[in-house]
Write a protein that holds these residues in place. Structure first.
Motif, PDB file in Angstrom:
ATOM      1  N   ARG A 168      25.826 -76.947  37.549  1.00  0.00           N
ATOM      2  CA  ARG A 168      25.133 -77.004  36.257  1.00  0.00           C
ATOM      3  C   ARG A 168      23.882 -76.132  36.232  1.00  0.00           C
ATOM      4  NH1 ARG A 168      26.972 -81.127  32.929  1.00  0.00           N
ATOM      5  NH2 ARG A 168      28.410 -82.587  33.940  1.00  0.00           N
ATOM      6  N   ARG A 169      23.333 -75.835  37.379  1.00  0.00           N
ATOM      7  CA  ARG A 169      22.184 -74.918  37.502  1.00  0.00           C
ATOM      8  C   ARG A 169      20.993 -75.334  36.623  1.00  0.00           C
ATOM      9  NH1 ARG A 169      23.656 -70.623  40.439  1.00  0.00           N
ATOM     10  NH2 ARG A 169      25.884 -70.104  40.599  1.00  0.00           N
ATOM     11  N   ILE A 170      20.697 -76.629  36.621  1.00  0.00           N
ATOM     12  CA  ILE A 170      19.507 -77.097  35.880  1.00  0.00           C
ATOM     13  C   ILE A 170      18.378 -77.482  36.828  1.00  0.00           C
ATOM     14  CG2 ILE A 170      20.886 -77.917  33.937  1.00  0.00           C
ATOM     15  CD1 ILE A 170      20.548 -80.754  35.026  1.00  0.00           C
ATOM     16  N   GLY A 171      18.677 -77.448  38.134  1.00  0.00           N
ATOM     17  CA  GLY A 171      17.665 -77.867  39.108  1.00  0.00           C
ATOM     18  C   GLY A 171      16.445 -76.974  39.105  1.00  0.00           C
ATOM     19  N   ALA A 172      16.657 -75.656  39.161  1.00  0.00           N
ATOM     20  CA  ALA A 172      15.528 -74.722  39.241  1.00  0.00           C
ATOM     21  C   ALA A 172      14.671 -74.738  37.983  1.00  0.00           C
ATOM     22  CB  ALA A 172      16.040 -73.311  39.527  1.00  0.00           C
ATOM     23  N   PRO A 173      15.273 -74.682  36.761  1.00  0.00           N
ATOM     24  CA  PRO A 173      14.422 -74.758  35.562  1.00  0.00           C
ATOM     25  C   PRO A 173      13.642 -76.066  35.469  1.00  0.00           C
ATOM     26  CG  PRO A 173      16.611 -73.949  34.997  1.00  0.00           C
ATOM     27  CD  PRO A 173      16.693 -74.415  36.407  1.00  0.00           C
ATOM     28  N   ALA A 174      14.304 -77.194  35.814  1.00  0.00           N
ATOM     29  CA  ALA A 174      13.609 -78.482  35.745  1.00  0.00           C
ATOM     30  C   ALA A 174      12.454 -78.532  36.732  1.00  0.00           C
ATOM     31  CB  ALA A 174      14.587 -79.621  36.020  1.00  0.00           C
ATOM     32  N   THR A 175      12.694 -78.017  37.931  1.00  0.00           N
ATOM     33  CA  THR A 175      11.628 -77.993  38.938  1.00  0.00           C
ATOM     34  C   THR A 175      10.459 -77.152  38.464  1.00  0.00           C
ATOM     35  OG1 THR A 175      13.248 -78.275  40.710  1.00  0.00           O
ATOM     36  CG2 THR A 175      11.079 -77.428  41.323  1.00  0.00           C
ATOM     37  N   SER A 176      10.765 -76.012  37.829  1.00  0.00           N
ATOM     38  CA  SER A 176       9.694 -75.138  37.324  1.00  0.00           C
ATOM     39  C   SER A 176       8.859 -75.859  36.270  1.00  0.00           C
ATOM     40  CB  SER A 176      10.302 -73.864  36.729  1.00  0.00           C
ATOM     41  OG  SER A 176      11.035 -73.150  37.707  1.00  0.00           O
ATOM     42  N   VAL A 177       9.530 -76.611  35.387  1.00  0.00           N
ATOM     43  CA  VAL A 177       8.801 -77.355  34.353  1.00  0.00           C
ATOM     44  C   VAL A 177       7.912 -78.419  34.982  1.00  0.00           C
ATOM     45  CG1 VAL A 177       9.066 -78.951  32.418  1.00  0.00           C
ATOM     46  CG2 VAL A 177      10.517 -76.927  32.559  1.00  0.00           C
ATOM     47  N   PHE A 178       8.446 -79.146  35.954  1.00  0.00           N
ATOM     48  CA  PHE A 178       7.669 -80.203  36.593  1.00  0.00           C
ATOM     49  C   PHE A 178       6.438 -79.635  37.311  1.00  0.00           C
ATOM     50  CE2 PHE A 178      11.859 -82.736  37.072  1.00  0.00           C
ATOM     51  CZ  PHE A 178      11.729 -83.199  35.770  1.00  0.00           C
ATOM     52  N   VAL A 179       6.646 -78.546  38.057  1.00  0.00           N
ATOM     53  CA  VAL A 179       5.536 -77.939  38.806  1.00  0.00           C
ATOM     54  C   VAL A 179       4.482 -77.401  37.845  1.00  0.00           C
ATOM     55  CG1 VAL A 179       4.887 -76.049  40.348  1.00  0.00           C
ATOM     56  CG2 VAL A 179       6.930 -77.412  40.833  1.00  0.00           C
ATOM     57  N   PHE A 180       4.932 -76.739  36.765  1.00  0.00           N
ATOM     58  CA  PHE A 180       3.978 -76.205  35.790  1.00  0.00           C
ATOM     59  C   PHE A 180       3.153 -77.327  35.164  1.00  0.00           C
ATOM     60  CE2 PHE A 180       3.067 -75.469  31.279  1.00  0.00           C
ATOM     61  CZ  PHE A 180       2.199 -74.394  31.391  1.00  0.00           C
ATOM     62  N   CYS A 181       3.819 -78.400  34.741  1.00  0.00           N
ATOM     63  CA  CYS A 181       3.101 -79.516  34.110  1.00  0.00           C
ATOM     64  C   CYS A 181       2.105 -80.151  35.074  1.00  0.00           C
ATOM     65  CB  CYS A 181       4.091 -80.565  33.621  1.00  0.00           C
ATOM     66  SG  CYS A 181       5.085 -80.039  32.212  1.00  0.00           S
ATOM     67  N   PHE A 182       2.507 -80.271  36.342  1.00  0.00           N
ATOM     68  CA  PHE A 182       1.623 -80.901  37.321  1.00  0.00           C
ATOM     69  C   PHE A 182       0.342 -80.090  37.501  1.00  0.00           C
ATOM     70  CE2 PHE A 182       0.190 -81.378  41.736  1.00  0.00           C
ATOM     71  CZ  PHE A 182      -0.009 -82.738  41.787  1.00  0.00           C
ATOM     72  N   PHE A 183       0.480 -78.798  37.741  1.00  0.00           N
ATOM     73  CA  PHE A 183      -0.709 -77.982  37.989  1.00  0.00           C
ATOM     74  C   PHE A 183      -1.506 -77.752  36.708  1.00  0.00           C
ATOM     75  CE2 PHE A 183       1.667 -76.859  41.845  1.00  0.00           C
ATOM     76  CZ  PHE A 183       0.658 -77.011  42.791  1.00  0.00           C
ATOM     77  N   ALA A 184      -0.837 -77.588  35.579  1.00  0.00           N
ATOM     78  CA  ALA A 184      -1.554 -77.377  34.322  1.00  0.00           C
ATOM     79  C   ALA A 184      -2.395 -78.594  33.962  1.00  0.00           C
ATOM     80  CB  ALA A 184      -0.563 -77.063  33.201  1.00  0.00           C
ATOM     81  N   SER A 185      -1.822 -79.792  34.123  1.00  0.00           N
ATOM     82  CA  SER A 185      -2.581 -81.002  33.791  1.00  0.00           C
ATOM     83  C   SER A 185      -3.792 -81.159  34.707  1.00  0.00           C
ATOM     84  CB  SER A 185      -1.673 -82.234  33.882  1.00  0.00           C
ATOM     85  OG  SER A 185      -1.203 -82.426  35.203  1.00  0.00           O
ATOM     86  N   HIS A 186      -3.640 -80.818  35.980  1.00  0.00           N
ATOM     87  CA  HIS A 186      -4.775 -80.938  36.896  1.00  0.00           C
ATOM     88  C   HIS A 186      -5.861 -79.921  36.579  1.00  0.00           C
ATOM     89  CE1 HIS A 186      -3.614 -83.904  40.073  1.00  0.00           C
ATOM     90  NE2 HIS A 186      -2.462 -83.769  39.455  1.00  0.00           N
ATOM     91  N   LEU A 187      -5.464 -78.709  36.223  1.00  0.00           N
ATOM     92  CA  LEU A 187      -6.468 -77.693  35.880  1.00  0.00           C
ATOM     93  C   LEU A 187      -7.225 -78.094  34.617  1.00  0.00           C
ATOM     94  CD1 LEU A 187      -4.469 -74.417  36.629  1.00  0.00           C
ATOM     95  CD2 LEU A 187      -6.429 -75.317  37.893  1.00  0.00           C
TER      96      LEU A 187
END
Length: 548
Positions: A168-187
């Motif tokens: 299904r190849r949804i792992g990489a996009p989902a991981t990118s969204v999670f990582v972006f949200c995590f660092f963006a919220s902390h910044l």
């Protein structure tokens, strides 16, 4: 098993672990959305954006940490799928049960689970009916078993359909969204913390295992300090023009108790240590009993008088004076035909007149004291110069229930700094006859009128609709005692005393020795409970935003 075979199996287990964790992330996000639904609406677009980023990043991060710490090492050390699936299902069900329990508690109380909150939940449950705590434990166990079965289904499904999931190849996009949200919220939070941007920092305690909430952010969230004045360390948000009073909290629905014995309360403004010794002798001669409780007065007589009369924190005092509001309990007493007399000696200070609160609230001279046997409350205001007259007044009230106390502790006007809030420095005398008050670790002036009224009327919700005080004759846990001595909020707990000022600065002292506990912070649940309890009768702009 060959080297390549083992490596392929480990790789397959790790891939399975990612998908198992991903599905648990979705479950956590669904539960996490309910935290947002419970919390107040964000007042700005930036705060709303931060809330969404923080929600996604935080609830993606929590399951991932559990995977890294508790599942990933086993993929390398114990590469057996059945063992790993069972272990992961156990970890997942424990985590979801803990999150669900925390969510339910947060929606009810406004803070997260810990040792204090668990004790609070058990205490509240037992007040509903005996054995409620056991039913809660049973419910948690049943919920855990259901979730364990569900997690086993997820574990087996993802293992059997791993190849389909990988295609299904949804792992990489989902991981990118999670990582972006995590660092963006902390910044964003780093910026908000540096700029004291309250719409963001007040979200610190929204999610479990999130940012540690400080006293300042909690006090700002509940409207006790204004962020701008906190930066300048100038003014208090609790000023009268910022408080919209909701007093009583609800209409008083009261019934008259069977007893109608008259009650007289003698209130001294302030007594020195020597005068307190004399009062003890006079009370003993009149067969009054000292209450086994450390009753804390108020540093000022004016503040003490207000707390005594209304049973409210003194930061409501200016609002009450401006709006000319009489105590809420007077109306049901009048409906029940209970005569309430307010008498003051000629030595009672003019600055302590009751007309400051309500123009129709007049005191009569002490010579008008005419005790009746039934359906009467007399409140007699005295000064130290009236000690000699007390035996005669007590004799005339021989058939009454009696309480004798004082508003301000001896020498409080000469104490400076936070030392004045030491329990021994705040103590005032309390004697009674006929109330049968059990031993109490601590009590305050806000408790006096609820105790007096407890024998005369019973109201829906107890005294909480018109007072922050409690009936001292009732059994129950007395800690913590929350007092306001403007501009300070003082929380007396069993082992420590927390003092907060109007800028959000706080100090924590040992209860017995009053030694400063360097680096100590007040427990967040205790602080939240304290601020919510103090704000119970206010409806300011923040409160309306909070949905109170």
């Amino acid at each position: 098993m060959g080297k390549h075979q083992r490596r392929d199996k480990i790789a397959r287990l790790i891939s399975w672990g990612h998908w198992f964790t991903f599905i648990n992330i979705l479950l956590c996000l669904a539960l996490g959305a309910l935290y947002i639904e419970t919390s107040p609406t964000s007042p700005s677009a930036l705060a709303t954006l931060y809330g969404i980023l923080n929600w996604v990043g935080h609830f993606a991060f929590l399951p991932f940490v559990f995977f890294i710490i508790l599942i990933f090492p086993l993929c390398l050390l114990v590469p057996y799928s059945r063992i790993l699936r069972g272990w992961s299902a156990l970890i997942g069900s424990l985590g979801i049960v803990a999150l669900a329990a925390d969510l339910l508690f947060y929606r009810q109380y406004g803070y997260h689970l810990n040792s204090y909150s668990l004790a609070q939940m058990a205490k509240d449950a037992e007040t509903v009916f005996a054995g409620a705590s056991f039913l809660i434990i049973l419910g948690v166990l049943l919920g855990f078993l259901v979730l364990l079965g569900f997690e086993l289904l997820i574990a087996n499904y993802t293992w059997k359909h791993l190849q389909d999931l990988q295609r299904r190849r949804i792992g990489a996009p989902a991981t990118s969204v999670f990582v972006f949200c995590f660092f963006a919220s902390h910044l964003i939070h780093v910026w908000a913390d540096a700029e004291l941007y309250e719409p963001i920092t007040q979200q610190d305690d929204m999610f479990p295992l999130s940012y540690p909430t400080t006293a300042k952010t909690l006090m700002a969230k509940h409207g006790f300090i204004d962020v701008e004045s906190y930066q300048a360390q100038q003014q208090m948000l609790m000023a009268a023009n910022n408080i919209k009073l909701r007093y009583p909290q609800n209409d008083l629905l009261c019934t008259k108790q069977n007893t109608d014995q008259a009650i007289t309360v003698f209130v001294f403004d302030r007594l020195s240590a020597e005068q307190q010794v004399r009062l003890t002798e006079l009370a003993g001669a009149a067969q009054l009993q000292p209450v086994e409780a450390r009753l804390l007065g108020h540093p000022s007589r004016e503040g003490g008088l207000f707390q005594f009369l209304y049973g409210l924190p003194d930061f409501y005092q200016d609002t009450i004076e401006q709006q000319n509001i009489a105590p809420a309990y007077l109306k049901p007493l009048d409906d029940f035909g209970v005569q309430v007399n307010w008498l003051a000696s000629e030595h009672w200070g003019n600055e302590l007149t009751l007309t400051r609160y309500s123009e129709q609230w007049l005191t009569e001279p002490l010579g008008s004291f005419a005790p009746k046997a039934r359906n009467q409350i007399n409140v007699v205001f005295l000064s130290a110069d009236d000690l000699a007259a007390l035996p005669g007044l007590l004799e005339r009230s021989a058939r009454h229930k009696i309480m004798v106390t004082a508003l301000a502790p001896a020498g409080s006007e000469s104490l400076l700094g936070q030392e004045q809030f030491m329990p021994k420095n705040m103590a005032v005398p309390l004697f009674e006859r006929g109330f049968d008050i059990p031993a109490q670790p601590v009590a305050g002036l806000m408790d006096i009128m609820p105790t007096v009224l407890g024998d005369l009327m019973s109201c829906a919700g107890g005294t909480k609709n018109f007072s922050n005080g409690e009936n001292l004759t009732a059994d129950g846990e007395r800690w913590p005692l929350i007092e306001t001595y403007s501009p300070y909020i003082v929380i007396y707990d069993a082992n420590e005393i927390t003092i907060l000022d109007n800028t959000g600065q706080f100090s924590v002292y040992d209860f017995d020795s009053f030694e400063l506990k360097k680096g100590a912070e007040p427990p967040v649940p205790v602080l939240i409970d304290a601020l919510k309890d103090l704000k119970r009768f206010s409806r300011d702009d923040r409160s309306s935003n909070d949905g109170q």
